[in-house]
Design an enzyme around this catalytic site. Sequence first.
Site, mmCIF file in Angstrom:
data_model
loop_
_atom_site.group_PDB
_atom_site.id
_atom_site.type_symbol
_atom_site.label_atom_id
_atom_site.label_comp_id
_atom_site.label_asym_id
_atom_site.label_seq_id
_atom_site.Cartn_x
_atom_site.Cartn_y
_atom_site.Cartn_z
ATOM 1 N N VAL A 134 -4.029 -5.681 2.963
ATOM 2 C CA VAL A 134 -4.902 -4.990 3.926
ATOM 3 C C VAL A 134 -6.278 -5.656 3.996
ATOM 4 O O VAL A 134 -6.795 -5.934 5.091
ATOM 5 C CB VAL A 134 -5.032 -3.482 3.578
ATOM 6 C CG1 VAL A 134 -5.904 -2.774 4.599
ATOM 7 C CG2 VAL A 134 -3.646 -2.825 3.514
ATOM 8 N N LYS B 259 -4.221 6.487 0.171
ATOM 9 C CA LYS B 259 -3.654 7.847 0.271
ATOM 10 C C LYS B 259 -3.534 8.522 -1.080
ATOM 11 O O LYS B 259 -3.607 9.748 -1.166
ATOM 12 C CB LYS B 259 -2.319 7.867 1.014
ATOM 13 C CG LYS B 259 -1.302 6.821 0.593
ATOM 14 C CD LYS B 259 -1.480 5.585 1.417
ATOM 15 C CE LYS B 259 -0.789 4.384 0.830
ATOM 16 N NZ LYS B 259 0.172 3.786 1.687
ATOM 17 N N ILE C 189 -1.303 3.669 13.330
ATOM 18 C CA ILE C 189 -1.313 4.782 14.307
ATOM 19 C C ILE C 189 -2.556 5.648 14.071
ATOM 20 O O ILE C 189 -2.764 6.122 12.951
ATOM 21 C CB ILE C 189 -0.063 5.683 14.156
ATOM 22 C CG1 ILE C 189 1.218 4.862 14.044
ATOM 23 C CG2 ILE C 189 0.026 6.681 15.299
ATOM 24 C CD1 ILE C 189 2.458 5.698 13.707
ATOM 25 N N GLU D 38 4.305 -0.389 -1.650
ATOM 26 C CA GLU D 38 3.171 -0.159 -2.536
ATOM 27 C C GLU D 38 3.260 -1.115 -3.726
ATOM 28 O O GLU D 38 4.326 -1.679 -4.005
ATOM 29 C CB GLU D 38 3.192 1.283 -3.052
ATOM 30 C CG GLU D 38 2.944 2.319 -1.980
ATOM 31 C CD GLU D 38 1.608 2.120 -1.274
ATOM 32 O OE1 GLU D 38 0.569 2.208 -1.916
ATOM 33 O OE2 GLU D 38 1.619 1.853 -0.058
ATOM 34 N N LYS E 138 0.951 11.360 2.008
ATOM 35 C CA LYS E 138 0.542 11.363 3.421
ATOM 36 C C LYS E 138 0.709 12.756 4.036
ATOM 37 O O LYS E 138 -0.116 13.192 4.833
ATOM 38 C CB LYS E 138 1.350 10.336 4.197
ATOM 39 C CG LYS E 138 0.979 8.901 3.806
ATOM 40 C CD LYS E 138 2.001 7.915 4.290
ATOM 41 C CE LYS E 138 1.592 6.479 3.960
ATOM 42 N NZ LYS E 138 2.675 5.518 4.142
HETATM 43 P P1 NDP Z 1 -2.603 -5.498 -2.466
HETATM 44 O O1 NDP Z 1 -1.976 -5.335 -3.801
HETATM 45 O O2 NDP Z 1 -2.023 -6.473 -1.520
HETATM 46 O O3 NDP Z 1 -4.140 -5.925 -2.659
HETATM 47 C C1 NDP Z 1 -4.977 -5.334 -3.609
HETATM 48 C C2 NDP Z 1 -6.283 -6.136 -3.656
HETATM 49 O O4 NDP Z 1 -7.199 -5.446 -4.479
HETATM 50 C C3 NDP Z 1 -6.141 -7.545 -4.242
HETATM 51 O O5 NDP Z 1 -7.009 -8.417 -3.567
HETATM 52 C C4 NDP Z 1 -6.588 -7.390 -5.709
HETATM 53 O O6 NDP Z 1 -7.217 -8.542 -6.222
HETATM 54 C C5 NDP Z 1 -7.624 -6.290 -5.566
HETATM 55 N N1 NDP Z 1 -7.686 -5.421 -6.733
HETATM 56 C C6 NDP Z 1 -6.724 -4.590 -7.202
HETATM 57 N N2 NDP Z 1 -7.182 -3.914 -8.273
HETATM 58 C C7 NDP Z 1 -8.431 -4.324 -8.478
HETATM 59 C C8 NDP Z 1 -9.424 -4.006 -9.436
HETATM 60 N N3 NDP Z 1 -9.205 -3.131 -10.390
HETATM 61 N N4 NDP Z 1 -10.622 -4.628 -9.351
HETATM 62 C C9 NDP Z 1 -10.855 -5.527 -8.384
HETATM 63 N N5 NDP Z 1 -9.968 -5.881 -7.444
HETATM 64 C C10 NDP Z 1 -8.767 -5.285 -7.495
HETATM 65 O O7 NDP Z 1 -2.688 -4.046 -1.827
HETATM 66 P P2 NDP Z 1 -2.630 -3.655 -0.280
HETATM 67 O O8 NDP Z 1 -3.635 -4.450 0.467
HETATM 68 O O9 NDP Z 1 -1.239 -3.636 0.182
HETATM 69 O O10 NDP Z 1 -3.060 -2.122 -0.325
HETATM 70 C C11 NDP Z 1 -4.399 -1.724 -0.485
HETATM 71 C C12 NDP Z 1 -4.527 -0.248 -0.210
HETATM 72 O O11 NDP Z 1 -4.138 0.024 1.142
HETATM 73 C C13 NDP Z 1 -3.649 0.649 -1.072
HETATM 74 O O12 NDP Z 1 -4.334 1.859 -1.309
HETATM 75 C C14 NDP Z 1 -2.435 0.905 -0.187
HETATM 76 O O13 NDP Z 1 -1.763 2.093 -0.494
HETATM 77 C C15 NDP Z 1 -3.124 0.996 1.165
HETATM 78 N N6 NDP Z 1 -2.271 0.756 2.318
HETATM 79 C C16 NDP Z 1 -1.482 -0.363 2.340
HETATM 80 C C17 NDP Z 1 -0.696 -0.629 3.433
HETATM 81 C C18 NDP Z 1 0.179 -1.824 3.518
HETATM 82 O O14 NDP Z 1 0.915 -1.957 4.510
HETATM 83 N N7 NDP Z 1 0.162 -2.701 2.550
HETATM 84 C C19 NDP Z 1 -0.695 0.285 4.586
HETATM 85 C C20 NDP Z 1 -1.567 1.424 4.460
HETATM 86 C C21 NDP Z 1 -2.321 1.635 3.353
HETATM 87 P P3 NDP Z 1 -6.469 -9.963 -6.397
HETATM 88 O O15 NDP Z 1 -6.291 -10.483 -4.973
HETATM 89 O O16 NDP Z 1 -7.377 -10.809 -7.191
HETATM 90 O O17 NDP Z 1 -5.164 -9.659 -7.055
HETATM 91 N N1 HSE Z 2 3.876 1.522 1.404
HETATM 92 C C1 HSE Z 2 3.430 2.199 2.564
HETATM 93 C C2 HSE Z 2 4.570 2.340 3.528
HETATM 94 C C3 HSE Z 2 2.298 1.431 3.210
HETATM 95 O O1 HSE Z 2 5.560 1.615 3.375
HETATM 96 O O2 HSE Z 2 4.503 3.176 4.429
HETATM 97 C C4 HSE Z 2 1.691 2.178 4.372
HETATM 98 O O3 HSE Z 2 1.032 3.328 3.963
#
Ligand code: NDP
Ligand code: HSE
Length: 432
Positions: free
Chosen positions: A15, A106, A137, A191, A206
């Site tokens: 994200v 979430k 959405i 996730e 959610k």
């Molecule tokens: P990712 O695992 O892809 O990315 C997590 C990022 O956060 C990485 O850059 C990681 O660093 C960094 N990070 C994690 N923990 C720490 C920490 N303790 N300190 C510093 N940096 C940290 O997750 P997503 O992008 O998929 O998801 C992010 C959020 O968005 C979550 O809450 C998820 O539920 C939500 N979300 C995700 C969706 C999706 O489609 N993926 C859709 C809707 C919501 P590094 O890069 O160095 O590992």
């Molecule tokens: N893991 C979640 C899903 C990401 O598959 O719907 C979006 O919230």
Amino acid sequence: MKNEINIGLLGFGVVGSGVAKILHEHRDDLSHKLGVPVKINKVLVKDVNKKRNTDLSADIFTTDLDEIIADPTIDLIVEVIGGTSEAKQAIERSLRSGKGVVTANKDVMAQSGLELLQLADENRCDLFYEASVGGGIPLIRTLEDGLASDRIHAITGIVNGTTNFILTKMKHEKKTYEEALQEATELGFAEADPSADVDGIDAARKMVILASLAFSTDVRMEDVFVRGMKEIRKGDLELADQFGYTIKMAGSAKKDEAGIEVAVEPVFVPNSHPLASVNNEFNAVYVYGDAVGETMFYGPGAGSLPTATSVTGDIVAACRNLLLGVNGKRLHAPQFKCKIKSDSQKYARYFHRISVKDEVGVLTRLSAVYSNHGASLATVIQHADRNNGGVDLIMITHEISRQQHLDIMNELQNTPEVIEVLSFYRVEGETR
Ligand code: NDP
Ligand code: HSE
């Protein structure tokens, strides 16, 4: 008057990298819409040495949250690290330091949303969380603004992209559960711990967020009835299809005079119902209001750019408030205390698949179990499938209470003619 808005981006994964891409590629449009440019000043990550495909300068990446919170030039924090305790602490610290927050989290919003919104209000900051439900959405804003004047009495639909992706691949491409989950993970839908997706926990979070907002109450995780997709038995997808249904992992939140019911579970949806054709990572959510009637919202429920679109939408809203000096004026404490219905107050049709001994009189014996509990049957079919040396019976009930369904299950398990209750599903989107 500010002449630019600076962002501290916490997380640069699926994200976070999408947010950076949109803010960079759409910078002129955003600058035009807001009247000032929006810039990412610092990025928090776990590993600064990780190779990243971005135009952002390497020296703005840090592992030190303090550096971001203490930076007076940063106006707004975007939390997309995920998880619970560290993310919650980061949000709290940001709000306490007077910086507004946009989050996609979430887990944190379902667990501590009200408390954090209160904190934002006390600190005159915004806390926006559009991306926490439904990926790209715009659902939260629709409930908060577009449908604000209505009384919402039900929200049903598909709110998890990963499980919908898996079910689609299993049904239409005959992939195994493991293959489909692997693909969903590689595409960035799942996730960090995909059991949250497949066990229904992500969807339950959610539904907590949606139900709390829609019914102006305080639904908690323990109020949600959750069954994961591992309950789907081999052969059930094909069987559902033979009976004119598709199995979907659905969320539902319903409210009437008796109270509220919130559930996440694999359900049978009639093939003629639009939810049956929502495929892959797409989500679709029906919102039913007293005045508006039935509305449906459809779109990508997960993935980098769709989710980042919701996050950047929140960034724009927070920036507008910053420029107008009107942040932190959104909190409306819940109007009602949450009253969850008992199982005898929740009504639905049920599909039961039961392996029975192949003997004379079994059908009569089983029908008696249903009538003993006041349940009337819409369909009774002896299926050609054979399991454990018996035959499969398919029973589809008319509307019964969940308590009746549980009592029937219990009696069936203790009926000598029954070898095993193979599976059961609530029927969604059809009453009769
Ligand atoms: P990712 O695992 O892809 O990315 C997590 C990022 O956060 C990485 O850059 C990681 O660093 C960094 N990070 C994690 N923990 C720490 C920490 N303790 N300190 C510093 N940096 C940290 O997750 P997503 O992008 O998929 O998801 C992010 C959020 O968005 C979550 O809450 C998820 O539920 C939500 N979300 C995700 C969706 C999706 O489609 N993926 C859709 C809707 C919501 P590094 O890069 O160095 O590992
Ligand atoms: N893991 C979640 C899903 C990401 O598959 O719907 C979006 O919230």
